[in-house]
Motif scaffolding. Sequence first.
Motif, PDB file in Angstrom:
ATOM      1  N   THR A  50      42.448  28.238 123.201  1.00 55.59           N
ATOM      2  CA  THR A  50      43.978  28.343 123.866  1.00 55.59           C
ATOM      3  C   THR A  50      43.989  28.432 125.385  1.00 55.59           C
ATOM      4  OG1 THR A  50      44.275  30.634 123.514  1.00 55.59           O
ATOM      5  CG2 THR A  50      44.951  29.280 121.748  1.00 55.59           C
ATOM      6  N   PRO A  79      54.498  33.952 123.177  1.00 55.84           N
ATOM      7  CA  PRO A  79      54.143  32.589 123.785  1.00 55.84           C
ATOM      8  C   PRO A  79      54.593  31.513 123.207  1.00 55.84           C
ATOM      9  CG  PRO A  79      52.373  33.527 122.624  1.00 55.84           C
ATOM     10  CD  PRO A  79      53.195  34.611 122.550  1.00 55.84           C
ATOM     11  N   GLY A  80      54.892  31.772 121.993  1.00 58.49           N
ATOM     12  CA  GLY A  80      55.567  30.570 121.107  1.00 58.49           C
ATOM     13  C   GLY A  80      54.504  29.593 120.531  1.00 58.49           C
ATOM     14  N   PRO A  81      54.675  28.395 119.778  1.00 59.51           N
ATOM     15  CA  PRO A  81      53.750  27.850 119.068  1.00 59.51           C
ATOM     16  C   PRO A  81      53.250  26.540 119.747  1.00 59.51           C
ATOM     17  CG  PRO A  81      55.948  27.373 118.315  1.00 59.51           C
ATOM     18  CD  PRO A  81      56.146  28.076 119.608  1.00 59.51           C
ATOM     19  N   SER A  82      53.285  26.692 121.015  1.00 58.81           N
ATOM     20  CA  SER A  82      53.131  25.511 121.785  1.00 58.81           C
ATOM     21  C   SER A  82      51.318  24.907 121.578  1.00 58.81           C
ATOM     22  CB  SER A  82      53.358  25.438 123.219  1.00 58.81           C
ATOM     23  OG  SER A  82      52.438  26.683 123.945  1.00 58.81           O
ATOM     24  N   LYS A  83      50.618  25.835 121.351  1.00 60.43           N
ATOM     25  CA  LYS A  83      49.213  25.590 121.344  1.00 60.43           C
ATOM     26  C   LYS A  83      48.704  25.036 120.113  1.00 60.43           C
ATOM     27  CE  LYS A  83      48.225  27.783 125.326  1.00 60.43           C
ATOM     28  NZ  LYS A  83      47.915  27.005 126.621  1.00 60.43           N
ATOM     29  N   GLY A  84      49.711  25.060 119.218  1.00 64.47           N
ATOM     30  CA  GLY A  84      49.311  24.176 117.671  1.00 64.47           C
ATOM     31  C   GLY A  84      48.391  24.976 116.985  1.00 64.47           C
ATOM     32  N   THR A 141      48.325  29.290 115.964  1.00 70.37           N
ATOM     33  CA  THR A 141      47.931  30.164 117.210  1.00 70.37           C
ATOM     34  C   THR A 141      49.426  30.900 117.482  1.00 70.37           C
ATOM     35  OG1 THR A 141      48.782  28.356 118.541  1.00 70.37           O
ATOM     36  CG2 THR A 141      46.259  28.815 118.221  1.00 70.37           C
ATOM     37  N   TYR A 142      50.305  30.904 116.337  1.00 69.27           N
ATOM     38  CA  TYR A 142      51.483  31.627 116.432  1.00 69.27           C
ATOM     39  C   TYR A 142      52.001  31.952 115.248  1.00 69.27           C
ATOM     40  CZ  TYR A 142      56.342  32.707 117.930  1.00 69.27           C
ATOM     41  OH  TYR A 142      57.491  33.390 118.281  1.00 69.27           O
ATOM     42  N   LYS A 179      63.738  30.646 125.600  1.00 69.41           N
ATOM     43  CA  LYS A 179      62.465  31.357 124.985  1.00 69.41           C
ATOM     44  C   LYS A 179      62.585  31.742 123.683  1.00 69.41           C
ATOM     45  CE  LYS A 179      60.609  32.362 129.376  1.00 69.41           C
ATOM     46  NZ  LYS A 179      59.155  31.608 129.352  1.00 69.41           N
ATOM     47  N   ASP A 188      63.958  30.376 119.648  1.00 73.78           N
ATOM     48  CA  ASP A 188      64.694  29.222 118.739  1.00 73.78           C
ATOM     49  C   ASP A 188      64.218  29.779 117.157  1.00 73.78           C
ATOM     50  OD1 ASP A 188      61.890  28.404 118.451  1.00 73.78           O
ATOM     51  OD2 ASP A 188      61.942  27.378 120.416  1.00 73.78           O
ATOM     52  N   ARG A 246      60.406  30.168 117.477  1.00 71.57           N
ATOM     53  CA  ARG A 246      59.768  31.158 118.419  1.00 71.57           C
ATOM     54  C   ARG A 246      60.670  32.231 118.300  1.00 71.57           C
ATOM     55  NH1 ARG A 246      58.816  29.843 124.772  1.00 71.57           N
ATOM     56  NH2 ARG A 246      57.677  31.508 125.373  1.00 71.57           N
TER      57      ARG A 246
END
Lengths: 123, 840
Positions: free
Chosen positions: B561, B631-636, B648-649, B802, B804, B807
């Motif tokens: 990440t 940080p949220g799931p943006s890194k998948g 990663t989340y 930030k 939803d 997240r």
Amino acid sequence: MNEPIHEPPVAGAILFLLAGPILWGGHLLAVYTFHAVTCAVGGPWATAVVPGSIVAATLAAAGALLLGFSFPGKLAQALRCFDQDDSQPFLIRAGRLLTVLSLAGVLWTGSGALTLAPCVQFR
Amino acid sequence: MELPNPDPRPEGEVRELERIWATPRGWRMVTAVNNTVIGLLYIGVAFLFFLMAGLLAVVMRTQLAVGDNRLIDQDLYNQMFTVHGTTMMFLFAVPAVEALGVMLLPQMLAARDLPFPRLSAFAIWAYVVGGLVFFSTIFYDLAPKGGWFMYPPLTLMEYSPGDNADFWLLGIGFIEISAIAGAVEIVVGALRTRPPGMSLARMPIFAWTMLIFASMIMFAFPAVILATMMLEIERAFGWPFFTAAVGGDPLLWQHLFWFFGHPEVYIIFLPAAGLVSMMVPTMARTPLVGYHLIVVALIGTGFFSFGLWVHHMFTTGIPALSLAFFSAASMAVAVPSGIQVFSWIATIAAGRQRFRITTASLFILGFLFIFTLGGLTGVMVAMVPFDHQVHDTYFVVAHFHYVLIGGFVFPLFAAIYYWMPLFSRRMLSERVGRWVFWMMFVGFNVTFLPMHLTGLRGMPRRVWTYPGEMGWDTLNLISTAGTYVLAAGILVFLVDLAAKFRIGNRAVENPWGAGTLEWLPNDVYSTRSIPHITSREPLWDRPSLPQEVRDGHHYLPNAPTGWRETIVTSPIHARPQYVIQMPGPGWPPFLAAVFTAAFFLLLTVKMVAIAVICGVLAIVFVLAWAWGLDPGPSKGMIEIAKGVRLPTYMSGPTSHSWWAMVVLMFVAGSLYLAYVFSYLFLWVVSPEVWAPAGSPAPPPIGWPAGSAALLLAGSGILWLVSRKLQQYAASRLAMSAALLLSLVCLTAAFMLETCGHLTTGLNPGENAYGAMVYLGAVLFAQLVLALLIMGLFTLARHLAGKLDAVRRVTYDNYALLYYYTVAQSLLGLGLIHGFPRLIG
């Protein structure tokens, strides 16, 4: 994203492991509270009911502990705490040994009611 | 076993790890969060407090060397023994254990760090600043004088005027908060950041002890936090919790204090026993005998220790039968302690080769001797008639020093010698170490063995001098001479430490040939890859493991990440579940800690306005720190091993933040149960001041019913939002309205509850009943304040985009605490409004 590898809830395993000590703690709390409150607010009848009640509570707790020791599988099933893994024998063995320790603690605690006068102070 | 990452790793991964995990340099060092850096600071400061409190002991022993001595005056002596005991228990022992946990636990679990590194940093800095200010009071005649247990009525304002006692109450109060922050970290760390394959059955004993230690803190510390709150409120505002004339009872303090204070002894001892259980097998070169039994003994000791608190109160007039219950429990706890001692002896005997005698081994053997003697005198004082004879005499002083120095300080020194190579480029001298051990061992026994006799001859504790003709002079002189030998031993140790200790990578990889993971090749990022574990002594059972780990053939050999990360595994079987992204160095935890400490300390000296400003700043920095989390799931999904991909989340009950919130709820629940106990205890003691006969009757049932309805409505709103977060999060208006409405319900419920009592004319300063009712409102208000901050923070995150349906960690934490608050408040309404009606 939110579907992790399945595992039985850890709360069940913790409850299984600590069933004996929790019962010991519950017994100690119950007999102490009962004794303290009865002697503090009760009249002459308090001395009559205290020993028998404590012995009864002790026998009940000891019986429950013996059941837990004899049938750990049933308790584990009820708490749904295990799946197939090498932790299972470890947790069962540890849980049973803790039950034995707790049984000793419960009997030791309750035995005072057989020898000491209730509601009397040492000085 | 097939390697998780069998192929050669690409170049540059290690450099990337070094860059990501680099420690800030220069003045930015205070922003560091790596466990090895802040752990060293933690143990260093704890050791500094040990030395300073030890110096106080040397001065006190010098004062007691001969009868009728006038070296120091009585008032200073009282301050000295109070600060000595308080510092040793609150500023040395517990923090030193937490420091060892922060330093060693991630290494033993081959985790990159503990899951909340900034929380660790916050806890440590709060402790450092607050601890140093507290200790410095001894230099300004501001130190508390009531003994480390601060019994009322001596510590009430009438008998202890001035700010001295307040420094203890507020200072220690927030150091306990720091300890709880550390406990959250350790519970979640031990259960969720173990390496794949390290099931509970393979967990190192030290990790077990730290888990039990932290769990005990969760349940023991809240009792003393409540007690310190009550005493401070009584001193500041006159709410009479401990004043017998108006329904209070000083014995309530003793119950609450010792419900914390006795487990505290085991909170200190169990981790030390864990250290010994790690070192003995290495020195005996054989696996620990009776691993299962030791785990059982640790859990049993931890649990039983909560049933012993009354043995500190044997002489307070409690009926004999009740004393027998606690006498039995006090003796029963010797059984699991004995199991451990026999396991260590059996391990030493079971080694095929001779037990290696190093400095660490000597300290372990010294510990076995001293602690066993302390345990035996412990069984003696567990017997009520004997305790009546020696209560408050030097016999008890000798007993608890045998237990605490034998049970903690000797294992700590063993640990320092044993694990020093992990943190220093050079090892401590074995030759000098033997001198250190023998001077400390002889000095300790010469100091404290005669104290048993001094006590049996009737010398009371806490006297600043004694008449020369009492026959105590010789024994006291011997004790004082022993103290100097003990201090000299520690001085030699310090000289060796100054000469040899150099922070840096270890010179020798595994000098003792140990079998556990902390001896894997390490760097700032911990291990290069996180190993798959198949046994309890992986380094013995798989000699190739260090090289495999170094070459990146196990899990997560890189930083996919691009951020600090470690693997989160399942709590029982340690199956990989997700990869946690952890925050790096930053100013907010440091500044939040400094302002938290300032808030409490300024409040102590009644600088309320500046204290409030500091409190607000502390909250602002905590919020700034929390803003960067989630940080949220943006890194998948990322690959941690060949064919093994993890998210990663994570949110919901699997996430580490959910676990931390649940731990906090247990802490809050323990505190509230201590309150319920206090309420009922004072009723038993003084039913005559209780409503409806002795105080205004509770407000009409409509008040609590309205409060309960609002609480249920608020939680209903949140439940609805939780179920349909996707829909709510899509609409700013709906989500904002729901969050605000939940806060309005909560605040209105609190107002209704408080106003109801005000309308009856109930006054908190009039008697213990009124004080307990309004204390319930204070506890309610604390949670309302926390939820107001969290609710508005959640709202701000939603408005900033930030939060939803995925997240959602911030929202989940808010909702969890909200539900808990509703449950606690409903219980409180039942108690406050139902109980007087029940007895009336």
